[in-house]
Design a protein around this motif. Structure first.
Motif, mmCIF file in Angstrom:
data_model
loop_
_atom_site.group_PDB
_atom_site.id
_atom_site.type_symbol
_atom_site.label_atom_id
_atom_site.label_comp_id
_atom_site.label_asym_id
_atom_site.label_seq_id
_atom_site.Cartn_x
_atom_site.Cartn_y
_atom_site.Cartn_z
ATOM 1 N N ARG A 99 37.261 60.615 60.168
ATOM 2 C CA ARG A 99 35.943 60.787 60.779
ATOM 3 C C ARG A 99 34.891 60.660 59.678
ATOM 4 O O ARG A 99 34.978 61.306 58.638
ATOM 5 N N LEU A 100 33.883 59.827 59.957
ATOM 6 C CA LEU A 100 32.856 59.556 58.963
ATOM 7 C C LEU A 100 31.482 59.953 59.490
ATOM 8 O O LEU A 100 31.186 59.792 60.676
ATOM 9 N N HIS A 101 30.661 60.465 58.588
ATOM 10 C CA HIS A 101 29.253 60.743 58.901
ATOM 11 C C HIS A 101 28.430 59.721 58.118
ATOM 12 O O HIS A 101 28.482 59.686 56.884
ATOM 13 N N VAL A 102 27.665 58.895 58.836
ATOM 14 C CA VAL A 102 26.957 57.781 58.209
ATOM 15 C C VAL A 102 25.465 57.884 58.496
ATOM 16 O O VAL A 102 25.066 58.135 59.641
ATOM 17 N N VAL A 127 39.152 54.597 62.516
ATOM 18 C CA VAL A 127 37.863 55.105 62.056
ATOM 19 C C VAL A 127 37.041 55.594 63.244
ATOM 20 O O VAL A 127 36.893 54.888 64.235
ATOM 21 N N GLN A 128 36.524 56.822 63.128
ATOM 22 C CA GLN A 128 35.628 57.390 64.126
ATOM 23 C C GLN A 128 34.373 57.858 63.414
ATOM 24 O O GLN A 128 34.388 58.163 62.219
ATOM 25 N N PHE A 129 33.280 57.910 64.166
ATOM 26 C CA PHE A 129 32.015 58.340 63.583
ATOM 27 C C PHE A 129 31.530 59.603 64.273
ATOM 28 O O PHE A 129 31.664 59.747 65.488
ATOM 29 N N THR A 130 30.978 60.520 63.501
ATOM 30 C CA THR A 130 30.463 61.752 64.078
ATOM 31 C C THR A 130 29.277 61.433 64.968
ATOM 32 O O THR A 130 28.542 60.471 64.736
ATOM 33 N N SER A 131 29.109 62.234 65.995
ATOM 34 C CA SER A 131 28.000 62.047 66.919
ATOM 35 C C SER A 131 26.827 62.900 66.484
ATOM 36 O O SER A 131 26.902 63.683 65.540
ATOM 37 N N HIS A 132 25.722 62.762 67.213
ATOM 38 C CA HIS A 132 24.488 63.464 66.850
ATOM 39 C C HIS A 132 24.678 64.971 66.828
ATOM 40 O O HIS A 132 24.101 65.675 66.001
ATOM 41 N N GLY A 133 25.481 65.491 67.743
ATOM 42 C CA GLY A 133 25.654 66.938 67.830
ATOM 43 C C GLY A 133 26.637 67.524 66.835
ATOM 44 O O GLY A 133 26.757 68.745 66.720
ATOM 45 N N ASP A 134 27.368 66.685 66.123
ATOM 46 C CA ASP A 134 28.353 67.176 65.158
ATOM 47 C C ASP A 134 27.678 67.582 63.853
ATOM 48 O O ASP A 134 26.613 67.086 63.505
ATOM 49 N N THR A 135 28.323 68.463 63.120
ATOM 50 C CA THR A 135 27.823 68.829 61.805
ATOM 51 C C THR A 135 28.490 67.959 60.746
ATOM 52 O O THR A 135 29.562 67.390 60.966
ATOM 53 N N VAL A 136 27.833 67.865 59.589
ATOM 54 C CA VAL A 136 28.372 67.060 58.495
ATOM 55 C C VAL A 136 29.743 67.585 58.074
ATOM 56 O O VAL A 136 30.635 66.820 57.701
#
Length: 298
Positions: A99-102, A127-136
């Motif tokens: 999971r990546l925060h970009v 590969v997955q990307f964090t959504s707006h509501g997720d924390t870093v």
């Protein structure tokens, strides 16, 4: 300060079931407990709360004001636990899931266009990307902009320190061009409020004492700064890695190669106290290889 007793997850599930069904017997069926066990869990919750959470009426159990407050938070807590359990299960099932925060501008202009290359080089990666509501903190790896010093993080520099002064060809023609840094004073400049890159840094690098542009327009996102520059609304300072295509196609130009080398850039960070899984190691190796490949946008 005395420690406040906290309810068990079983008690929270019972509470939510009681609100949904309005009776102990139906709630017991939904959570696979006996009716007496449900009643026991409710009593323990009311002891912790110090007041009744339900009123018994002809329509069944109706939550009191305290009950409504408790169940609202219980649902949040249970949802968070379910989400965490699901993510942990997914990671446990696949060592290649990451999971990546970009940062949005970096994802849009650099990473996403290269994901097809990643799929070819490392097809096993998920590969997955964090959504707006997720924390870093929920991410395995985080893309950041700064000087490279984040407590508790191991940081690898990618690119972004090469900052270019850019503008639209039509703007430069209309304003009589730019022969040197002094000419920038005549222009409207576009500023990104939330980046450490500042026009004062450009002025210092170019030896422009008391630099004051004709006008300054502020934006909250790099995407808008770049859009405004392409539209001829002013000059912008942008890391070259974000505008490689615009420079190649001539939509933006870098007059007399003006710019500066910044202390700030884009970095990829992972928690220093966490052993990275194989998938994350593979992604980081690929990422660093791409970042260090010479190119016009690096």
């Amino acid at each position: 300060m005395p420690q406040i007793p906290l309810p068990s997850t079983t008690a929270l599930r019972v509470l939510a079931a009681l609100v949904e069904h309005g009776s102990a017997s139906e709630a017991a069926k939904s959570v696979h407990l006996t009716q007496s066990a449900v009643s026991k869990q409710l009593r323990s919750l009311e002891e912790i709360a110090g007041m009744a959470l339900f009123a018994r009426t002809g329509r069944g159990l109706v939550p009191t004001e305290a009950g409504r407050i408790y169940v609202a938070q219980a649902r949040i807590a249970l949802g968070a636990l379910e989400t965490a359990a699901g993510r942990i299960a997914a990671l446990r099932g696949s060592p290649n899931a990451i999971r990546l925060h970009v940062l949005p501008i970096l994802g849009d202009r650099w990473l996403v266009p290269r994901l097809s290359l990643l799929a070819q080089a490392r097809p096993e990666l998920e590969v997955q990307f964090t959504s707006h509501g997720d924390t870093v903190e929920e991410a395995d790896g985080v893309f950041r902009f700064g000087e490279g010093d984040w407590p508790g993080q191991q940081a690898e520099y990618l690119f972004g320190r090469h900052v270019a002064l850019v503008g639209a060809p039509a703007l430069l023609t209309r304003m009589g061009g730019i022969a040197g840094a002094e000419d920038v004073r005549r222009y409207t400049v576009l500023d990104h409020r939330h980046t450490p890159l500042r026009w004062s840094e450009f002025a210092e690098a170019q030896g422009l004492a008391g630099f004051t542009p004709a006008h300054m327009v502020h934006f909250g996102f790099y995407a808008l700064v770049i859009r405004a520059a392409i539209a001829g609304q002013g000059l912008a300072l942008v890391p070259r890695c974000l505008i490689g295509e615009e420079l190649l196609t001539g939509r933006l130009v870098n007059p007399v190669a003006l710019g500066f080398h910044s202390r700030h850039g884009y970095w990829f960070t992972v928690p220093a106290d966490r052993t990275p899984r194989p998938g994350l190691v593979a992604f980081r190796d690929w990422l660093l290889g791409e970042a260090r490949t010479p190119g016009p946008d690096q």
